[in-house]
Enzyme design. Structure first.
Site, PDB file in Angstrom:
ATOM      1  CG  LEU A  33     -15.255 140.215 -38.007  1.00  9.02           C
ATOM      2  CD1 LEU A  33     -14.026 140.101 -39.620  1.00  9.02           C
ATOM      3  CD2 LEU A  33     -16.373 139.790 -38.528  1.00  9.02           C
ATOM      4  CG  HIS A  34     -16.793 136.382 -32.482  1.00  8.52           C
ATOM      5  ND1 HIS A  34     -16.992 135.396 -33.111  1.00  8.52           N
ATOM      6  CD2 HIS A  34     -17.849 136.371 -32.364  1.00  8.52           C
ATOM      7  CE1 HIS A  34     -17.793 134.988 -33.305  1.00  8.52           C
ATOM      8  NE2 HIS A  34     -19.339 135.572 -32.768  1.00  8.52           N
ATOM      9  CG  ASP A  35     -11.293 134.286 -31.859  1.00 11.60           C
ATOM     10  OD1 ASP A  35     -10.256 135.303 -32.537  1.00 11.60           O
ATOM     11  OD2 ASP A  35      -9.960 133.864 -30.363  1.00 11.60           O
ATOM     12  N   GLY A  36     -14.987 133.247 -33.394  1.00 11.08           N
ATOM     13  CA  GLY A  36     -15.795 132.966 -34.447  1.00 11.08           C
ATOM     14  C   GLY A  36     -16.334 132.648 -36.016  1.00 11.08           C
ATOM     15  CG  HIS A  37     -16.839 136.789 -37.383  1.00 15.61           C
ATOM     16  ND1 HIS A  37     -17.893 137.171 -36.118  1.00 15.61           N
ATOM     17  CD2 HIS A  37     -18.923 136.513 -37.595  1.00 15.61           C
ATOM     18  CE1 HIS A  37     -18.620 137.582 -36.281  1.00 15.61           C
ATOM     19  NE2 HIS A  37     -19.948 137.029 -36.673  1.00 15.61           N
ATOM     20  CD  GLN A  61     -29.907 139.325 -38.692  1.00 13.53           C
ATOM     21  OE1 GLN A  61     -30.021 139.009 -39.846  1.00 13.53           O
ATOM     22  NE2 GLN A  61     -29.529 138.299 -37.523  1.00 13.53           N
ATOM     23  CD  GLN A 148     -24.337 122.466 -34.406  1.00 17.10           C
ATOM     24  OE1 GLN A 148     -23.861 122.784 -35.681  1.00 17.10           O
ATOM     25  NE2 GLN A 148     -24.778 121.915 -33.855  1.00 17.10           N
ATOM     26  CG  ASP A 150     -25.730 132.460 -34.202  1.00 16.67           C
ATOM     27  OD1 ASP A 150     -26.822 131.891 -32.689  1.00 16.67           O
ATOM     28  OD2 ASP A 150     -25.429 132.440 -34.692  1.00 16.67           O
ATOM     29  CB  SER A 185     -21.845 135.507 -28.736  1.00 17.22           C
ATOM     30  OG  SER A 185     -22.934 136.427 -28.791  1.00 17.22           O
TER      31      SER A 185
HETATM   32  O1  PAF Z   1     -25.355 134.975 -38.055  1.00 15.68           O
HETATM   33  C1  PAF Z   1     -25.384 136.497 -38.191  1.00 15.68           C
HETATM   34  O2  PAF Z   1     -24.194 137.265 -38.421  1.00 15.68           O
HETATM   35  C2  PAF Z   1     -26.680 136.152 -39.322  1.00 15.68           C
HETATM   36  O3  PAF Z   1     -27.974 136.036 -38.889  1.00 15.68           O
HETATM   37  C3  PAF Z   1     -26.315 136.393 -40.588  1.00 15.68           C
HETATM   38  C4  PAF Z   1     -26.300 135.052 -41.593  1.00 15.68           C
HETATM   39  C5  PAF Z   1     -25.487 137.272 -41.212  1.00 15.68           C
HETATM   40  C6  PAF Z   1     -27.744 137.063 -41.849  1.00 15.68           C
HETATM   41  O4  PAF Z   1     -27.634 138.257 -41.172  1.00 15.68           O
END
Ligand code: PAF
Length: 288
Positions: A33-37, A61, A148, A150, A185
């Site tokens: 986790l970072h400030d974006g989250h 993915q 945004q 992503d 990121s």
């Molecule tokens: O953006 C992300 O961290 C991932 O692509 C997500 C949306 C959690 C799906 O694994």
């Protein structure tokens, strides 16, 4: 905050909230986790009664030569930050919980998945769409939050929920940047100090293109060339740097409406993506 690791446990924990018709929000993450989250969690906390965050590094993915094994993981730190941000339920399933033996279904979002990131990372959005569809089915939130940064992922997910009639609102929150413009990121953790300094040219390149468009440039090639120049000055060659329609991702030659300027570039072993919305001037007046 309660941590749950199985789908059955999560559904049991959510049942009383459903009975009480509470508004459930979901912030899906891959951890680190970072400030974006944290900004996604802040937005969710402000409008939801019950906040679920998932941490799942989704193997589907990642391509075969990508950074699945190296992807930063720190469960204890993520849990502490989640607790501080007001998460009620932290869902941290194992890979076998999400993809048990015999799992054979995949979600493909055609069109918007196929350009930009989709061209560079075949199968990536199939993996994202599959796991997000599963998480939305498991949690059944009223609102789910994405960044945004992503931008293409958010577009793919909006298409997914519209096409599959999923009763969820997709909320896209602004990109959170470091003081020097670098987009937050989890992959920034891979950068050395020298790479970190060069990486700031990514947001500067995007800003340069956006500035030209705001000042009246209509030819997207000119704006892209200026942005490329900014990157080249820091020895960076983009994987792609394109000006596209912000809803369809179709390339735009002449900028008459707001456009998405999107780029991906490798800096050392980090592959970084970023984007801005550029708004053209009207009658020579720069947009405010
Ligand atoms: O953006 C992300 O961290 C991932 O692509 C997500 C949306 C959690 C799906 O694994």
């Amino acid at each position: 905050m309660r941590t749950v690791r199985t789908i059955a446990e999560l559904r049991r924990a959510l049942a009383p909230a459903r009975d009480a018709r509470l508004r459930v929000g979901l912030v899906p993450t891959m951890g680190a986790l970072h400030d974006g989250h944290l900004s996604l969690l802040g937005a969710a906390r402000a409008e939801c009664d019950l906040l679920v965050m998932s941490v799942f590094v989704n193997p589907l993915q990642f391509g075969p030569s990508e950074d699945l094994a190296a992807y930063p993981r720190d469960e204890a730190r993520d849990a502490a930050l989640a607790q501080e941000a007001g998460v009620d339920l932290l869902f941290t399933p194992a890979a076998e919980e999400i993809y048990p033996p015999g799992f054979a279904t995949s979600v493909v979002v055609r069109g918007v998945s196929e350009r930009l990131e989709g061209e560079q990372r075949p199968g990536h959005f199939e993996g994202v769409a599959t796991v997000v569809a599963k998480l939305l089915n498991i949690v059944a939130p009223e609102v789910a939050y994405f960044g945004q940064k992503d931008a293409q992922q958010a577009i793919v997910i909006k298409r997914l929920v519209a096409d599959l009639d999923m009763p969820v609102r997709i909320e896209v929150c602004p990109t959170v940047r470091e003081h020097d413009g670098l987009a937050q990121s989890s992959r920034n953790a891979y950068l050395s100090a020298e790479e970190r300094a060069r990486a700031t040219s990514i947001s500067r390149a995007l800003e340069r293109a956006a500035q030209l468009i705001a000042r009246g440039e209509r030819d997207s090639r000119t704006a892209v060339a200026a942005a490329r120049g900014e990157l080249a000055a820091h020895d960076l060659e983009p994987e792609y740097l394109e000006i596209v329609d912000p809803d369809t991702l179709v390339p735009v030659k002449r900028v008459e409406r707001p456009v998405l300027v999107a780029l991906a570039a490798r800096v050392g072993r980090a592959r970084l993506i970023d984007n801005v919305i550029a708004t053209p001037s009207t009658n020579g007046v720069e947009p405010s």
